[in-house]
Design a protein around this motif. Structure first.
Motif, PDB file in Angstrom:
ATOM      1  N   GLU A  20       0.682  -0.889  -0.004  1.00 39.74           N
ATOM      2  CA  GLU A  20      -0.327   0.264  -0.148  1.00 39.74           C
ATOM      3  C   GLU A  20       0.969   1.348  -0.027  1.00 39.74           C
ATOM      4  O   GLU A  20       0.003   2.124  -0.772  1.00 39.74           O
ATOM      5  N   TRP A  61      -1.274   4.251  -2.127  1.00 41.41           N
ATOM      6  CA  TRP A  61      -2.776   3.900  -2.872  1.00 41.41           C
ATOM      7  C   TRP A  61      -3.525   4.833  -1.357  1.00 41.41           C
ATOM      8  O   TRP A  61      -4.806   5.308  -2.283  1.00 41.41           O
ATOM      9  N   ASN A  62      -3.098   5.534  -0.861  1.00 42.80           N
ATOM     10  CA  ASN A  62      -3.978   6.215  -0.425  1.00 42.80           C
ATOM     11  C   ASN A  62      -3.925   7.342  -0.927  1.00 42.80           C
ATOM     12  O   ASN A  62      -4.332   8.734  -0.195  1.00 42.80           O
ATOM     13  N   ASN A  68      -4.256   9.000  -7.154  1.00 41.76           N
ATOM     14  CA  ASN A  68      -3.782   7.338  -7.707  1.00 41.76           C
ATOM     15  C   ASN A  68      -5.171   6.778  -8.376  1.00 41.76           C
ATOM     16  O   ASN A  68      -6.150   6.520  -7.111  1.00 41.76           O
ATOM     17  N   ASN A 112      -7.112   3.505  -6.789  1.00 41.85           N
ATOM     18  CA  ASN A 112      -8.306   3.370  -5.366  1.00 41.85           C
ATOM     19  C   ASN A 112      -9.377   3.928  -6.082  1.00 41.85           C
ATOM     20  O   ASN A 112      -9.271   4.662  -6.618  1.00 41.85           O
ATOM     21  N   LYS A 144      -9.687  -4.414  -3.299  1.00 42.43           N
ATOM     22  CA  LYS A 144      -8.471  -3.647  -2.933  1.00 42.43           C
ATOM     23  C   LYS A 144      -7.257  -4.703  -2.883  1.00 42.43           C
ATOM     24  O   LYS A 144      -6.843  -4.222  -3.366  1.00 42.43           O
TER      25      LYS A 144
END
Length: 499
Positions: A33, A38-39, A43, A46, A236
């Motif tokens: 991640e 990822w956050n 991105n 996601n 995810k």
């Protein structure tokens, strides 16, 4: 979409001096991640960062799939009289096709749970409806009742994975502060399907044969299939695994087959039954939800009986009487959305959010509306009263059905951590469909013996007996949660994952 992704090169990842070889297996997913950023809000891999139109497209397609699956349960009922005549069997035998379809919906998640972990949500959507469609074709072309019943069970079994993973897709693409409207829209679909079935099926039987109910169901399935192939994966772990393979990063370790089977057995099979027996919260709310859901499916027999024997409605007109319930579903959804925006969400965003029992207000409203709708139908279904009056009785019933469903799902989510929540919902779904599969088989006999007024009143009296449930949980819910073997007690620790 590849050009939109902003991933960090592993060689320039700030603050991470560990080599890939030194990563502990249990930390691989978190490491990935971070490596894939990822956050990061930019991105685009996601799903929560997708454009709004794309997230709504995913939501509406998933909702349509859920509507099609439940639509397949009720549209079948419209043709059972002519089917029974054609095959020389009793009406109750023909109705077994509805019960077996619902049993398929009850047990199908046992298939969906392990498959979704392996192939993701997209694989479930693309292939389960196709298999269900093939068995629906088998029903339409059947030459005996045995073929009909077998094909109906497998049509339900292969359609059910859609319902099992659809809610997860909605949570995949929306953040908590955006989730309410999308989830309410999605949750309306599985209840709108059963209501839509008799409306369309009644006119089909007047102009065509019972086989056309299955052909129309196949048309609904066929219309959604191209849109399903336009969807992208939202789960995810599957997305991260795919990106890790692409960039040559280490993959999260696969669980040992024995451990995976043990987890599957616990979450999907053992724990749901266990929670039904040892968790008072799950017991009470699952029984309540199951009974009301079963009454809805009992109405597929009760409404035609009422409006043909009292008002001499035709097949097509019988189906239109379900519009009252449909209007109630819409009003119930709008009511919950408004209450969520003005009451629940502001309270939840406070530093010390309220206890889960604060959500029970909508269940209290629904528990009052339920017996009102049932007694209304019971004592206005007579020749001296205009037919529109019993039709309108479906409005409070439909409102109560939606408010009950929304409240139960949210209350479960606030009482149990994710793994226990999955088992609680599985227990609720199983009991709901098991009870719903039984009610249509005895509804006509009950209405013939007790007559419309007392047969419907019997449902109303049961709802009156269940009415204290939300007030009981409001008073004793905190104590029950503190004694739970599966939940957590501190409401302030409820986070994104659980809700």
């Amino acid at each position: 979409m590849e050009k939109d992704i902003q991933e960090k090169d592993p060689r320039s990842f700030e603050g991470d001096n560990s080599s890939e070889e030194n990563i502990a297996p249990e930390n691989v997913e978190a490491w990935l991640e971070a490596k894939l950023d990822w956050n990061n809000s930019s991105n685009m891999h996601n799903p929560r960062n997708w454009p709004s139109w794309k997230r709504w497209f995913t939501t509406l397609v998933v909702a349509w799939m859920s509507l099609v699956v439940t639509f397949g349960s009720s549209i079948y009922v419209s043709g059972t009289i002519t089917m029974a005549i054609e095959f020389g069997v009793g009406r109750t035998v023909a109705l077994l096709g509805l019960s077996l379809y619902l049993l398929g919906l009850a047990f199908g998640p046992v298939i969906a749970a392990p498959l979704s972990e392996t192939v993701g949500r997209l694989g479930i959507y693309r292939y389960s409806l196709v298999l269900s469609l093939l068995f629906t074709l088998g029903v339409a072309r059947a030459h005996n009742i045995g073929t009909v019943l077998v094909c109906r069970f497998f049509a339900g079994l292969f359609a059910s994975p859609v319902l099992a993973v659809a809610g997860g897709s909605i949570q995949d693409v929306w953040r908590m502060e955006e989730l309410s409207l999308a989830m309410a829209t999605f949750c309306l679909a599985p209840f709108a399907g059963p209501v839509l079935g008799p409306i369309i099926g009644g006119f089909l039987i007047e102009r065509k044969s019972w086989r056309w109910t299955m052909y129309v169901l196949m048309m609904f399935c066929g219309a959604i299939l191209p849109l399903i192939w336009c969807l992208e994966e939202t789960y995810k772990p599957v997305i991260i695994k795919k990106l890790a393979k692409k960039h040559g990063y280490p993959l999260p370790p696969k669980p040992e087959p024995k451990a995976a089977l043990t987890l599957l057995f616990t979450v999907v099979l053992k724990r749901p039954f266990e929670m039904l027996f040892v968790e008072p919260i799950v017991q009470l709310l699952s029984l309540y939800m199951a009974f009301v859901f079963a009454v809805l499916f009992g109405f597929f027999e009760a409404f035609p009986f009422v409006f043909t024997t009292v008002y001499e409605f035709s097949y097509g007109d019988q189906g239109l009487t379900f519009i009252g319930i449909g209007v109630g579903l819409l009003i119930g959804t709008l009511t919950y959305i408004i209450m969520d925006a003005r009451i629940f969400k502001p309270e939840f965003l406070k530093p010390n959010p309220p206890a889960p029992e604060s959500r029970l207000i909508t269940l209290k409203i629904g528990s009052i509306l339920l017996p009102i709708g049932l007694f209304w139908l019971a004592w206005t279904s007579r020749k001296s009263v205009h037919w529109i009056v019993p039709v309108i009785s479906g409005v409070p019933f439909g409102m109560a059905l939606l408010l009950l469903f929304f409240t139960v799902m949210n209350y479960f989510a606030m009482c149990y951590p994710p793994m226990s929540l999955a088992s609680a919902i599985a227990a609720n779904n199983l009991l709901r469909y098991l009870m719903a599969s039984a009610f249509p088989l005895f509804t006509i006999q009950m209405y013939e013996k007790l007559h419309i007024d007392w047969a419907t009143s019997l449902y109303g009296f049961v709802c009156v007996a269940l009415m204290p449930v939300p007030w009981f949980l409001d008073r004793y819910g905190a104590h029950l949660r503190s004694k739970s073997r599966f939940g957590y007690f501190v409401s302030s620790e409820i986070g994104d994952e659980s809700v």
